[in-house]
Design a protein around this motif. Structure first.
Motif, PDB file in Angstrom:
ATOM      1  N   ILE A 209       0.824  -1.210   0.000  1.00  0.00           N
ATOM      2  CA  ILE A 209       0.000   0.000   0.000  1.00  0.00           C
ATOM      3  C   ILE A 209       0.855   1.255   0.000  1.00  0.00           C
ATOM      4  N   THR A 497       2.691  -4.469 -21.742  1.00  0.00           N
ATOM      5  CA  THR A 497       2.358  -4.658 -20.335  1.00  0.00           C
ATOM      6  C   THR A 497       3.006  -5.933 -19.818  1.00  0.00           C
ATOM      7  N   ASP A 499       1.589  -8.270 -18.205  1.00  0.00           N
ATOM      8  CA  ASP A 499       0.702  -9.384 -18.529  1.00  0.00           C
ATOM      9  C   ASP A 499       0.980  -9.930 -19.925  1.00  0.00           C
ATOM     10  N   ASN A 541       6.095  -1.847 -19.728  1.00  0.00           N
ATOM     11  CA  ASN A 541       5.521  -0.567 -19.315  1.00  0.00           C
ATOM     12  C   ASN A 541       4.836  -0.745 -17.969  1.00  0.00           C
ATOM     13  N   PRO A 543       3.082   1.498 -15.343  1.00  0.00           N
ATOM     14  CA  PRO A 543       2.626   2.852 -15.015  1.00  0.00           C
ATOM     15  C   PRO A 543       2.621   3.097 -13.505  1.00  0.00           C
ATOM     16  N   GLY A 544       2.416   4.324 -13.129  1.00  0.00           N
ATOM     17  CA  GLY A 544       2.279   4.666 -11.715  1.00  0.00           C
ATOM     18  C   GLY A 544       3.618   4.790 -11.020  1.00  0.00           C
ATOM     19  N   SER A 545       3.529   4.860  -9.678  1.00  0.00           N
ATOM     20  CA  SER A 545       4.756   5.057  -8.917  1.00  0.00           C
ATOM     21  C   SER A 545       4.991   3.893  -7.975  1.00  0.00           C
ATOM     22  N   ASP A 548       2.854   3.909  -3.817  1.00  0.00           N
ATOM     23  CA  ASP A 548       1.499   3.585  -3.355  1.00  0.00           C
ATOM     24  C   ASP A 548       1.086   2.246  -3.944  1.00  0.00           C
ATOM     25  N   LEU A 549      -0.192   1.910  -3.751  1.00  0.00           N
ATOM     26  CA  LEU A 549      -0.693   0.649  -4.267  1.00  0.00           C
ATOM     27  C   LEU A 549      -0.556   0.651  -5.781  1.00  0.00           C
ATOM     28  N   ASN A 550       0.270  -0.238  -6.302  1.00  0.00           N
ATOM     29  CA  ASN A 550       0.516  -0.279  -7.733  1.00  0.00           C
ATOM     30  C   ASN A 550       0.533  -1.737  -8.184  1.00  0.00           C
ATOM     31  N   GLN A 551      -0.635  -2.204  -8.608  1.00  0.00           N
ATOM     32  CA  GLN A 551      -0.762  -3.627  -8.939  1.00  0.00           C
ATOM     33  C   GLN A 551       0.045  -3.992 -10.183  1.00  0.00           C
ATOM     34  N   SER A 552       0.242  -3.038 -11.082  1.00  0.00           N
ATOM     35  CA  SER A 552       1.054  -3.317 -12.273  1.00  0.00           C
ATOM     36  C   SER A 552       2.495  -3.586 -11.872  1.00  0.00           C
TER      37      SER A 552
ATOM     38  N   GLU C  46      -5.478  -2.973 -19.579  1.00  0.00           N
ATOM     39  CA  GLU C  46      -4.428  -3.132 -20.593  1.00  0.00           C
ATOM     40  C   GLU C  46      -4.430  -1.911 -21.514  1.00  0.00           C
ATOM     41  N   THR C  49      -3.044   1.137 -19.638  1.00  0.00           N
ATOM     42  CA  THR C  49      -1.590   1.040 -19.501  1.00  0.00           C
ATOM     43  C   THR C  49      -0.903   1.427 -20.804  1.00  0.00           C
ATOM     44  N   ARG C  50      -1.419   0.895 -21.917  1.00  0.00           N
ATOM     45  CA  ARG C  50      -0.789   1.217 -23.201  1.00  0.00           C
ATOM     46  C   ARG C  50      -0.900   2.698 -23.514  1.00  0.00           C
ATOM     47  N   GLY C  52      -0.625   4.918 -21.385  1.00  0.00           N
ATOM     48  CA  GLY C  52       0.176   5.666 -20.420  1.00  0.00           C
ATOM     49  C   GLY C  52      -0.610   6.156 -19.217  1.00  0.00           C
ATOM     50  N   GLN C  53      -1.829   5.651 -19.048  1.00  0.00           N
ATOM     51  CA  GLN C  53      -2.594   6.049 -17.862  1.00  0.00           C
ATOM     52  C   GLN C  53      -2.489   4.967 -16.801  1.00  0.00           C
ATOM     53  N   GLU C  54      -2.807   5.352 -15.568  1.00  0.00           N
ATOM     54  CA  GLU C  54      -2.753   4.354 -14.506  1.00  0.00           C
ATOM     55  C   GLU C  54      -3.983   3.462 -14.559  1.00  0.00           C
ATOM     56  N   PRO C  55      -3.777   2.156 -14.531  1.00  0.00           N
ATOM     57  CA  PRO C  55      -4.932   1.259 -14.556  1.00  0.00           C
ATOM     58  C   PRO C  55      -5.758   1.352 -13.273  1.00  0.00           C
ATOM     59  N   ALA C  57      -7.247   0.172  -9.938  1.00  0.00           N
ATOM     60  CA  ALA C  57      -6.886  -0.813  -8.914  1.00  0.00           C
ATOM     61  C   ALA C  57      -8.144  -1.520  -8.435  1.00  0.00           C
ATOM     62  N   ILE C 114      -8.864   2.295  -0.121  1.00  0.00           N
ATOM     63  CA  ILE C 114      -7.405   2.426  -0.229  1.00  0.00           C
ATOM     64  C   ILE C 114      -7.052   3.097  -1.556  1.00  0.00           C
ATOM     65  N   LYS C 115      -7.647   2.574  -2.620  1.00  0.00           N
ATOM     66  CA  LYS C 115      -7.418   3.162  -3.932  1.00  0.00           C
ATOM     67  C   LYS C 115      -8.496   2.636  -4.881  1.00  0.00           C
TER      68      LYS C 115
END
Lengths: 637, 227, 253
Positions: A209, A497, A499, A541, A543-545, A548-552, C46, C49-50, C52-55, C57, C114-115
């Protein structure tokens, strides 16, 4: 150099003698030891709860939002135990023999015997914990039969046995949490193992988290992080299942044993599209009453109701009259594949066989069938849109369980002192193929009844750290490496991605190192994996940081480890020039197409050692000695 | 004692207070209904019943006072529950939909409760604190019929009657959920009896609602037909 | 069977617990009707992400309806409109082409976001820790058949034990009450002779913890049962209420 520490003496007395000779930690001293448990499935939860009951201080980590969600929860059919309540000739010896034979003689006799021995206590304990096992009208426990056995020794709680057993272990764990003996860290992923002077002393975790990377020190580390079936991308495993923990431990020096022993489960709902994210298992228990068949004529695309009995091939019953539909999983899977490959497959893709309940419904009535399998039938209908009471189910094999795992000795300790491995994450009990309802048994045996004894022996010979080790350079360095890997993943900023890469790897492995393998295919896979891995690091790729919660990001880290692990997996399959259990090499088969072992050359555990330099891993062989059973060609005819 | 207080500070404890006071109010309502139905027996019987009640005073005041307290407790605890319920979901859904077959009565409990609360004051002012003799008790024949006359005159007004009927329907709805809730809150319900209890509850609600409403309806009809 | 859907999704996006959050609209195309709802979200992710945006959660794991990780309120209904179904088992064949689907997280004080669609359900763990267990130490049990248990009791117990702890009961309850979750655990254990021994302290402790977590009260509307993917009966709440009358209350903190 591999010392399996199997106690001497007759097989039946090994465990009792061993327990007598294990060193003990004085009750007052137990509090001084800190134990880390990673993973909260059956093995992890049961171990953590029991160690805490004994008085050790325990820290528990899991990636799920609650320990109760570990993937053991999805086990459906049941748990084996040699109780012989059915009065049908079961015994510890028979369970032992069935398991050894089911594993195609590639498991350690002593471990398997111990497993059969403690199976009784597991059932007793689970009942005491409030697991609502099915019962007869007398109020006594009911049993069902499972593949690879001719006795009814499987205890079950409808189609949710894994769930009920896990909730039992979880509640025991939460009981210890409330008593202050266990500290739980959910949504926390172990990303590295820390060793000091070659001894396991802690782990590096990432809080999923906050993204915070942290060190946790302990006097012993237990991994109970499950198997690696999801290396195939499509499997019956949960989406979060991964091999990161065991792979990290392997890279820190723990040997990985028999990675090529993977189990493909015969009864799963077939694949129906590229978007598919997972495969759903239909319990093996279904084979008790369901009959497997395909049309006798190849490419027969008629509706199943139109195919007359005489035009059907009940191929398992035909080829294995003794065990019929209840042959072990590897055999059932391979036969289904064979049928489909020869054009007899059914369904839109032709990659499915029927599992038909019409006869059972006729014999027992719809009500009885619904009582036995109601929830599975419902699940099938939800997914496929077909009603299995009226139309036969369509099933196809799917990756389900991995017999391979980190090498452990009889005490369940890996080649790194202080690192113990339990449940599916270790390699020990199932040889080259696991029998149905034995995974739950092994997970709980390891956690409730084996590790509490054997870890004591290790700790008794270890001085408790008594101080915070996390400021040691080993922790600082490992933390740094984890942070670096995370930032590398985030920095790649490529086009594909995680995946996407996972699917590519999975498809390659399924084609070349799946249900049937051959040298050429395996070599091809070995060539391709490094290329995929290289592209991954350049073109992924995320994304995000990382804060925090970043499932990717979580996913990418796990795929990165799979891309390394896959190579060893294939290498092991290539080196094992024989067929056994779930490892089927097309070059090595009997004239009837059964797996053909080569006991003179391969009757050993292949334990691989990682090389720091990036050189090929080194193979160590632990010979398997069979003193109580004769090695035979498995026959279920 | 402390234990009991703690008990009633919990979610379930509070609900049990609401259920218990609810049961007391139901008993009162049954008694009150039987008394009221005596109106069908004519002025003598009805006024006799009223006179009997007056004779029970001042003891009756104690009971009535206790009833008032019970009523207030019922409302106060319900208020506390609702207060917690609102806090338990700080942000509501954009779309609020239902998956259950929960009855209309269930959904409008707070509404029916509020109406009953308001009605009570009106009702007391209407029949209890208005003198039972005088102009408002004199019927068409010029005689003073006491309470009977008072009630008769009040319900001869269609507007007045309509309000009573609405209030009694609210009471009916409130009870049709309330009785079932009582069983649930005291843990009498199990899967086998759920349907029966629901049927009893709804029947009771309808019966009480209808029976009370019969009185204004009867008087309205009687008045219109010129008797 | 080859039908494809184009859909408009109104999705709750919230970047962390402190963010206020808002709805965003997305379009997804060519959704196969045999996809699960979560696979549809995979497709969206997907694409995001492609681009460039955050997927988005969202919690999920087993995708076969047993782990209890997944869940969202779809068009106002917890886990979507089907009864007895988790979100991962809800398939796109139950939606219409060009439909607008509103997707929100569980909303309750006891489940802080949380998100995006991910909420914190650790309150459930704390409720179990308060007493949702039988204190049998490993190794202390008698033979499994030493105490016969009536088949009927065990079946009822199993009905309650089927709870997957997903939190849909809380999400669907107009009062965000957790009574079905707690009732189910209390029933599961008290219906077995093994669980009777400590039932008095268990019920009291669990109910107190439930209250402490900020869940609402039951107003007997039974939305929980209707939303429960395992169709757990509200009679378990009745049983809890009964048990609670005889429970031992823990000292006030």
């Amino acid at each position: 150099m591999l010392d399996s520490k199997i106690p001497s003496g007759p097989l039946k007395e090994k465990w009792a003698n061993h327990k007598l000779h294990l060193k003990l930690v004085n009750p007052a001293n137990k509090r001084k030891y800190q134990v880390i448990v990673v993973g909260t499935g059956l093995a992890g939860s049961s171990a953590a709860a029991t160690l805490a009951e004994l008085g050790y201080r325990v820290k528990v980590f899991c990636i799920q939002d609650s320990p109760r969600r570990a993937h053991s929860i999805a086990a459906q059919g049941g748990i084996n135990a040699a109780k012989n309540y059915a009065n049908d000739g079961d015994s510890i010896d028979r369970l032992f023999y069935d398991t050894i034979k089911g594993g195609d003689f590639r498991a350690r006799e002593a471990n398997v015997y111990r497993l059969a021995e403690v199976s009784h206590a597991i059932i007793d304990h689970c009942v005491a914990q409030g697991v609502p096992f099915a019962r007869e009208y007398s109020g006594y426990l009911d049993n069902r039969s499972f593949g690879g056995a001719q006795v009814s020794r499987t205890f079950y709680a409808r189609g949710q046995t894994g769930q009920q057993l896990l909730l039992g272990a979880y509640s025991a764990l939460m009981k210890e949490v409330s008593r202050g003996n266990v500290e739980i860290h959910p949504r926390t992923e172990m990303l590295d193992l820390v060793t000091i002077d070659g001894v396991a002393k802690g782990i590096i975790t990432r809080d999923l988290i906050s993204g915070k990377v942290e060190s946790h020190a302990a006097d012993a580390v237990i991994l109970a992080t499950g198997g690696y079936s999801s290396v195939f991308y499509l499997s019956t495993n949960a989406k979060a299942c991964n091999a990161t923990a065991i792979w990290r431990a392997h890279k820190r020096g723990a040997f990985l044993a028999n990675p090529c022993f993977t189990q493909i489960h015969p009864t799963c709902i077939p694949v129906h599209g590229d978007y598919q994210s997972k495969l759903t298992l239909m319990s093996e228990g279904l084979r008790n009453d369901g009959r497997v068949w395909v049309p006798k004529n190849a490419n027969d695309k008629r509706d199943p109701s139109k195919v007359q009995i005489a035009e059907r091939d009940y191929f398992l019953e035909r080829k294995y009259p003794t065990f019929g539909n209840l042959v072990p999983r590897d055999i059932a899977s391979r036969n289904a594949k064979e049928m489909c490959d020869s054009g007899h497959g059914v369904g839109e893709t032709g990659m499915a066989v029927y599992l038909d309940f019409a006869d059972a419904i006729k014999r027992l009535g719809k009500e009885k069938i619904s009582e036995r399998y109601g929830n599975l039938f419902e699940m099938y209908e939800k997914i496929s849109g077909d009603n299995p009471y009226e139309k036969p189910m369509m099933i196809y094999p799917a990756p389900h369980y991995t017999m391979g795992g980190l090498w452990v000795d009889y005490n369940l300790m890996s080649t790194i002192p202080g690192l113990f491995v339990l449940g599916e994450a270790n390699f020990s009990d199932h040889g080259a193929n696991r029998l149905g309802a034995s995974a739950l048994m092994q997970g709980l045996a390891d956690g409730y009844f084996i590790i509490p004894y054997t870890i004591g022996d290790y700790l008794a010979q270890t001085t408790p750290a008594g101080m915070d080790l996390t400021s040691f350079p080993a922790f600082r360095e490992a933390e740094g490496q984890v942070v670096q890997k995370v930032s590398r993943l985030l920095a790649a900023k490529g086009k594909r991605t995680a995946d996407d890469f996972h699917k590519q790897l999975g498809k390659l492995l399924w084609d070349k190192c799946g249900m049937a393998r051959n040298e050429a295919g395996l070599r091809q896979a070995l060539n391709q994996i490094p290329a995929i891995r290289q592209e991954f690091w350049e073109n992924v790729n995320v994304p995000g940081s990382g804060e925090d919660l970043n499932q990717s990001l979580e996913k990418a880290g796990r795929v990165a480890d799979y891309l390394e692990f896959a190579e060893l997996f294939v290498m092991d399959a290539l080196h094992r020039n024989e067929s056994c259990g779930g490892h089927f090499r097309e070059e090595f088969q009997t004239p009837e197409g059964e797996a053909k072992r080569d006991d003179s050359k391969f009757c050993y555990v292949a334990a691989w050692q990682h090389q720091e330099s990036g050189a090929e891993p080194v193979l160590h062989k632990e010979p398997l000695k069979f003193e109580s059973v004769n090695l035979t060609q498995r026959s279920y005819k | 004692m402390l234990k009991t207080i703690h008990h009633f500070q919990t979610s379930i404890g509070r609900k049990q207070v609401v259920a218990t006071t609810g049961l007391m109010l139901i008993l009162f309502i049954i008694g009150h209904l039987i008394g009221n139905l005596l109106i069908f027996g004519g002025p003598e019987l009805y006024n006799g019943y009223a006179a009997f009640l007056v004779k029970l005073r001042p003891g009756l005041f104690v009971i009535e006072g206790a009833l008032g307290v019970v009523f207030l407790i019922h409302i106060f605890f319900t208020y506390m529950l609702i207060h917690d319920n609102v806090r338990a979901r700080p942000k509501n859904y954009k779309i609020v939909a239902t998956k259950s077959e929960r009855s209309f009565a269930t959904q409008i409990m707070p509404f029916t409760g509020t109406i009953i609360f308001a009605f009570l004051f009106y009702h007391l002012w209407d029949f209890t604190f208005t003198p039972h003799h005088g102009a408002q008790s004199i019927l068409r024949d010029g005689k003073d019929y006491g309470l009977y006359g008072l009630v008769y005159n009040a319900f001869s007004d269609p507007l007045h009657s309509t309000f009573y009927i609405i209030a009694m329907m609210c009471l009916g709805f409130h009870l049709s959920h309330g009785v079932e809730s009582f069983f649930q809150t005291y843990g009498v319900t199990n899967t086998k009896h759920t349907a029966t209890i629901r049927m009893i509850s709804q029947t009771f609600g309808v019966l009480v609602g209808w029976s009370f409403s019969m009185i204004p309806v009867y008087i309205l009809v009687k008045n219109l037909s010129g008797n | 069977m080859d039908k494809k859907l184009n859909l408009k999704l109104m999705l709750w996006r919230q970047n962390g617990a402190k963010d206020k959050g808002k709805f965003e609209t997305y379009k997804v195309k060519d959704i196969d009707v045999s996809m699960s709802f979560l696979e549809m979200l995979d497709v969206l992710n997907e694409t995001l992400t492609r681009e460039g945006q955050e997927p988005v959660a969202f919690d999920h794991d087993c995708r076969e309806g047993i782990c209890g990780a997944c869940g969202a309120v779809v068009n106002g209904k917890a886990h979507g409109k089907l009864k007895g179904t988790t979100l991962c088992q809800l398939h796109m064949r139950h939606f219409e082409n060009n439909e607008t689907i509103v997707i929100e997280p569980w909303r309750a004080k006891g489940f802080p976001v949380i998100k995006d669609l991910v909420v914190d359900r650790s309150s459930f763990d704390r409720i179990i820790a308060a007493g949702g267990y039988i204190s049998a130490k490993t190794g202390s049990a008698p033979d499994a058949n030493a105490i016969p248990v009536a088949k009927e009791s065990v079946e009822q117990s199993m009905d309650a034990a089927a709870c997957i702890g997903c939190g849909a009961c809380v999400a669907a309850c107009p009062n965000a009450a957790a009574m079905l979750f707690v009732g189910a655990k209390i029933s599961h254990l008290v219906l077995l002779p093994q669980g009777k021994v400590e039932s008095k302290t268990r019920t009291g402790n669990m109910v107190h913890q439930m209250d402490k977590e900020g869940f609402g009260n039951c107003s007997n509307e039974y939305e929980c049962e209707a939303a429960c993917p395992k169709s757990i009966s509200v009679s378990n709440i009745a049983l809890m209420n009964r048990e609670f009358m005889f429970s031992k209350n823990p000292p006030k903190p």
